[in-house]
Design an enzyme around this catalytic site. Structure first.
Site, PDB file in Angstrom:
ATOM      1  N   ARG A   1       0.883  -1.183   0.000  1.00 38.15           N
ATOM      2  CA  ARG A   1       0.000   0.000   0.000  1.00 38.15           C
ATOM      3  C   ARG A   1       0.908   1.218   0.000  1.00 38.15           C
ATOM      4  NH1 ARG A   1      -5.324   1.462   3.508  1.00 38.15           N
ATOM      5  NH2 ARG A   1      -6.120  -0.059   2.031  1.00 38.15           N
TER       6      ARG A   1
ATOM      7  N   HIS B   1      -7.529   0.838  -6.317  1.00 35.72           N
ATOM      8  CA  HIS B   1      -7.724  -0.055  -5.179  1.00 35.72           C
ATOM      9  C   HIS B   1      -8.413  -1.320  -5.704  1.00 35.72           C
ATOM     10  CE1 HIS B   1      -7.891  -1.354  -1.165  1.00 35.72           C
ATOM     11  NE2 HIS B   1      -8.748  -0.497  -0.639  1.00 35.72           N
TER      12      HIS B   1
ATOM     13  N   GLN C   1     -10.335  -3.878  -3.416  1.00 35.79           N
ATOM     14  CA  GLN C   1     -11.619  -3.348  -2.964  1.00 35.79           C
ATOM     15  C   GLN C   1     -12.695  -3.576  -4.030  1.00 35.79           C
ATOM     16  OE1 GLN C   1     -12.291  -1.441   0.140  1.00 35.79           O
ATOM     17  NE2 GLN C   1     -14.301  -2.128  -0.534  1.00 35.79           N
TER      18      GLN C   1
ATOM     19  N   ASP D   1     -17.295   7.255  -0.954  1.00 39.35           N
ATOM     20  CA  ASP D   1     -16.028   7.085  -0.227  1.00 39.35           C
ATOM     21  C   ASP D   1     -15.663   8.442   0.377  1.00 39.35           C
ATOM     22  OD1 ASP D   1     -13.590   6.135   0.737  1.00 39.35           O
ATOM     23  OD2 ASP D   1     -12.570   6.266  -1.204  1.00 39.35           O
TER      24      ASP D   1
ATOM     25  N   CYS E   1     -16.555   1.854   1.118  1.00 42.78           N
ATOM     26  CA  CYS E   1     -15.414   0.959   1.351  1.00 42.78           C
ATOM     27  C   CYS E   1     -14.883   1.057   2.770  1.00 42.78           C
ATOM     28  CB  CYS E   1     -14.318   1.256   0.336  1.00 42.78           C
ATOM     29  SG  CYS E   1     -13.630   2.904   0.513  1.00 42.78           S
TER      30      CYS E   1
END
Ligand code: CP
Ligand code: NVA
Length: 323
Positions: A113, A140, A143, A235, A275
């Site tokens: 990450r 991502h 996700q 998000d 998320c």
């Protein structure tokens, strides 16, 4: 997932972006995730990665990604090793190339990450083990793949399902667009000017959409995007690394809050996704996030099952020649 020819590791696979996964592979991952979820729920052991070690290198905070990969690897009979950034030589200037080559001798795969997407690409070039993108500023993918599992569970299908993504057109939005395009879905974005998703990702997704019948609709109006949606998705407004833009983002994105009024534009049985982590009162009201249409905890749980599918796909039955 792309099959790369990289130095000493011909045949290794990475997961850097949705664009590098074929639709057939995505279907296989979904099937595998469902089976693994069932096994986990029934307490049936599934040590498919016994003897394997996964590294976790996170340059940004994480709750879900880090813990679900670590727990998932343990459930698969393998071992996960968290590499605290401040405790490895990378933090003292050792190069990514040297770190990636050396860690490839010890580990079977690594989740990274980080900020700049080019860093995970460099890891993938240099490592002889699979590299998994655990979030960059650009994307991502873990996700988005997990979210497909949640949407299919809740809606019974993916093709033709309409997702409305409202708010900041960020890394999560970018990957969701690519995933929706691959699976023939409808994705409508309501994002303000200057906060729209990455244009090259949208262009790439439109090429996929031509093949699958997906629709990608981008507007600046959250109420247009949310109309008759099956899924309302949002998000945070201030992603990791954007903290200095805090005040401006709160102002520009304020009309894009997912609240009961916006939710009324969607289908009556629409689900609400986020998320996480969430900021109640900013991108989403507490009553919607904690309301009956919210599926956020199931969504977070599915990170575990999908990532176990990703790990078994990348690491299972693979004979890798270490350097
Ligand atoms: N959604 C997500 O990736 O959460 P974390 O930042 O907690 O990993
Ligand atoms: N867009 C958010 C996602 C966090 C999981 C961020 O990058 O901070």
């Amino acid at each position: 997932m792309t099959t790369r020819t990289v130095k000493a590791s011909a045949g290794k696979k990475d997961l850097l972006d949705i664009a590098t996964i074929s639709r057939a592979e995505m279907e296989r991952l979904l099937t595998s995730a469902v089976l693994l979820k069932e096994k986990q729920r029934r307490g049936i052991p599934h040590p498919l990665l016994s003897g394997k070690t996964l590294g976790l290198l996170f340059q940004k905070p994480s709750t879900r990604t880090r813990v679900s990969f670590e727990a998932g690897m343990n459930q698969l009979g393998g071992h996960a090793l968290v590499l605290p950034m401040g405790e490895i030589q990378l933090s003292r200037g050792e190069s990514v190339a040297d770190t990636a080559r050396v860690l490839s001798c010890y580990l079977d795969a690594i989740v990274i990450r980080t900020y700049d997407h080019a860093i995970v690409e460099e890891w993938a070039r240099e490592a002889t083990m699979p590299v998994i993108n655990g979030l960059t500023d650009l994307s991502h993918p873990c996700q988005a793949l997990s979210d497909l599992l949640t949407i299919r569970e809740k809606k019974g299908r993916l093709k033709g399902v309409k997702i409305a993504y409202i708010g900041d057109g960020n890394n999560v939005a970018n990957s969701l667009i690519e995933a929706a395009a691959k699976m023939g879905m409808v994705i409508a974005l309501g994002c303000p000017s200057g906060y729209q998703p990455e244009q090259h990702i949208v262009d790439r997704a439109r090429v996929e959409a031509e093949k699958t019948g997906a629709l990608i609709e981008i507007s600046q109006d959250p109420h247009i995007a949310a109309k008759d949606a099956d899924v309302i998705y949002t998000d945070v407004w201030i992603s990791m690394g954007r903290e200095r833009e805090h005040a401006r983002r709160l102002k520009v994105l304020a009309p894009y809050q997912v609240n009961s009024r916006l939710l009324q534009r969607a289908k009556p049985d629409a689900i609400v996704m986020h998320c996480l982590p969430a900021h109640r009162g900013e991108e989403i009201s507490a009553e919607v996030l904690d309301g009956p249409q919210s599926v956020i905890i199931d969504q977070a749980e599915n990170r575990l099952h999908m990532q176990k599918a990703i790990l078994t796909n990348l690491l299972g039955k693979r004979s890798r020649t270490k350097r």
